[in-house]
Design a protein around this motif. Structure first.
Motif, PDB file in Angstrom:
ATOM      1  N   LEU A  93       1.312  -7.858  13.245  1.00 29.09           N
ATOM      2  CA  LEU A  93       0.205  -8.553  14.840  1.00 29.09           C
ATOM      3  C   LEU A  93       0.527  -7.224  15.631  1.00 29.09           C
ATOM      4  N   GLY A  94      -0.812  -7.319  16.139  1.00 25.97           N
ATOM      5  CA  GLY A  94      -0.476  -6.448  17.645  1.00 25.97           C
ATOM      6  C   GLY A  94       0.189  -7.051  18.209  1.00 25.97           C
ATOM      7  N   SER A  95       0.453  -5.865  19.790  1.00 29.35           N
ATOM      8  CA  SER A  95       0.992  -6.066  20.544  1.00 29.35           C
ATOM      9  C   SER A  95       0.934  -7.438  21.760  1.00 29.35           C
ATOM     10  N   ASN A  96      -0.472  -8.468  21.292  1.00 23.40           N
ATOM     11  CA  ASN A  96      -0.406  -9.487  22.112  1.00 23.40           C
ATOM     12  C   ASN A  96      -0.234 -11.037  21.195  1.00 23.40           C
ATOM     13  N   ALA A  97      -0.366 -10.330  20.344  1.00 16.55           N
ATOM     14  CA  ALA A  97      -0.150 -11.227  19.131  1.00 16.55           C
ATOM     15  C   ALA A  97      -0.781 -12.540  18.870  1.00 16.55           C
ATOM     16  N   ASN A  98      -2.764 -12.149  18.649  1.00 22.64           N
ATOM     17  CA  ASN A  98      -3.088 -12.954  19.009  1.00 22.64           C
ATOM     18  C   ASN A  98      -4.165 -12.022  17.135  1.00 22.64           C
ATOM     19  N   ARG A  99      -3.310 -11.569  17.160  1.00 25.22           N
ATOM     20  CA  ARG A  99      -4.372 -10.783  16.037  1.00 25.22           C
ATOM     21  C   ARG A  99      -4.103  -9.974  15.320  1.00 25.22           C
ATOM     22  N   PHE A 100      -4.470  -9.465  13.866  1.00 23.68           N
ATOM     23  CA  PHE A 100      -3.793  -8.565  13.212  1.00 23.68           C
ATOM     24  C   PHE A 100      -4.104  -6.967  13.070  1.00 23.68           C
ATOM     25  N   ILE A 101      -3.224  -6.092  13.291  1.00 22.08           N
ATOM     26  CA  ILE A 101      -4.450  -4.767  13.042  1.00 22.08           C
ATOM     27  C   ILE A 101      -3.816  -4.195  11.815  1.00 22.08           C
ATOM     28  N   THR A 102      -4.384  -3.174  11.406  1.00 20.94           N
ATOM     29  CA  THR A 102      -4.079  -2.879   9.695  1.00 20.94           C
ATOM     30  C   THR A 102      -3.634  -1.159  10.428  1.00 20.94           C
ATOM     31  N   ILE A 103      -2.746  -0.900   9.936  1.00 21.18           N
ATOM     32  CA  ILE A 103      -2.011   0.124  10.186  1.00 21.18           C
ATOM     33  C   ILE A 103      -2.008   1.189   8.892  1.00 21.18           C
ATOM     34  N   LYS A 104      -2.230   2.266   8.910  1.00 22.87           N
ATOM     35  CA  LYS A 104      -1.892   3.139   7.439  1.00 22.87           C
ATOM     36  C   LYS A 104      -0.429   4.441   8.061  1.00 22.87           C
ATOM     37  N   ALA A 105       0.366   4.253   7.103  1.00 23.20           N
ATOM     38  CA  ALA A 105       1.423   4.801   7.772  1.00 23.20           C
ATOM     39  C   ALA A 105       2.009   5.218   6.418  1.00 23.20           C
ATOM     40  N   THR A 106       4.091   5.858   6.012  1.00 23.43           N
ATOM     41  CA  THR A 106       4.483   6.413   5.538  1.00 23.43           C
ATOM     42  C   THR A 106       5.467   5.387   5.986  1.00 23.43           C
ATOM     43  N   ALA A 107       5.922   4.658   4.389  1.00 18.69           N
ATOM     44  CA  ALA A 107       7.608   3.632   3.883  1.00 18.69           C
ATOM     45  C   ALA A 107       8.589   4.402   5.094  1.00 18.69           C
ATOM     46  N   ARG A 108       8.599   4.816   5.198  1.00 17.43           N
ATOM     47  CA  ARG A 108       9.766   5.299   6.456  1.00 17.43           C
ATOM     48  C   ARG A 108       9.349   5.181   7.508  1.00 17.43           C
ATOM     49  N   ALA A 109       8.297   4.670   8.138  1.00 16.81           N
ATOM     50  CA  ALA A 109       7.654   4.364   9.483  1.00 16.81           C
ATOM     51  C   ALA A 109       7.513   2.778   9.644  1.00 16.81           C
ATOM     52  N   PHE A 110       7.247   2.363   8.760  1.00 16.71           N
ATOM     53  CA  PHE A 110       7.058   0.540   7.890  1.00 16.71           C
ATOM     54  C   PHE A 110       8.676   0.504   7.775  1.00 16.71           C
ATOM     55  N   ARG A 111       9.798   0.483   8.074  1.00 15.68           N
ATOM     56  CA  ARG A 111      10.583   0.566   7.842  1.00 15.68           C
ATOM     57  C   ARG A 111      11.402   0.358   9.119  1.00 15.68           C
ATOM     58  N   THR A 112      11.136   1.508  10.053  1.00 18.27           N
ATOM     59  CA  THR A 112      11.585   2.114  11.464  1.00 18.27           C
ATOM     60  C   THR A 112      10.721   0.804  12.069  1.00 18.27           C
ATOM     61  N   LEU A 113       9.303   0.321  11.403  1.00 17.87           N
ATOM     62  CA  LEU A 113       8.930  -0.772  12.648  1.00 17.87           C
ATOM     63  C   LEU A 113       9.014  -1.946  12.662  1.00 17.87           C
ATOM     64  N   ASP A 114       9.801  -2.163  11.094  1.00 17.80           N
ATOM     65  CA  ASP A 114      10.997  -3.161  10.862  1.00 17.80           C
ATOM     66  C   ASP A 114      11.895  -3.610  11.594  1.00 17.80           C
ATOM     67  N   LYS A 115      12.327  -2.387  11.878  1.00 16.66           N
ATOM     68  CA  LYS A 115      13.949  -2.367  12.358  1.00 16.66           C
ATOM     69  C   LYS A 115      14.002  -2.454  14.073  1.00 16.66           C
ATOM     70  N   LYS A 116      12.942  -1.826  14.308  1.00 20.65           N
ATOM     71  CA  LYS A 116      12.734  -0.799  15.674  1.00 20.65           C
ATOM     72  C   LYS A 116      11.207  -1.675  16.380  1.00 20.65           C
ATOM     73  N   GLY A 117      10.633  -2.156  16.167  1.00 27.00           N
ATOM     74  CA  GLY A 117       9.619  -2.793  16.374  1.00 27.00           C
ATOM     75  C   GLY A 117       8.291  -1.164  17.241  1.00 27.00           C
TER      76      GLY A 117
END
Length: 73
Positions: free
Chosen positions: A39-63
């Motif tokens: 979900l994007g920062s304005n939470a009304n649409r999805f955005i596609t991100i190409k990133a590493t697995a480590r970055a996704f873990r950090t994203l889930d934990k800290k946003g």
């Protein structure tokens, strides 16, 4: 530049595979990357991100605030 993490900027590294007989052959070491919809920062649409697995873990934990100054385009 298809194999670059959009959040951290991690790129492939070059190096050698070294056999037991110390024969060296060139190799590229690629980051473990994948695509994910968040979900994007304005939470009304999805955005596609190409990133590493480590970055996704950090994203889930800290946003997204953890990557505020590092987003690469």
């Amino acid at each position: 530049m298809a194999r670059v993490c959009e959040l951290t900027g991690v790129k492939p590294h070059a190096g050698n595979n070294v056999s037991h007989a110390v024969n060296r052959s060139k190799n590229a070491f690629y980051p473990e990357s994948s695509d994910k919809e968040n979900l994007g920062s304005n939470a009304n649409r999805f955005i596609t991100i190409k990133a590493t697995a480590r970055a996704f873990r950090t994203l889930d934990k800290k946003g997204f605030s953890a990557f505020k100054n590092q987003i690469v385009k």
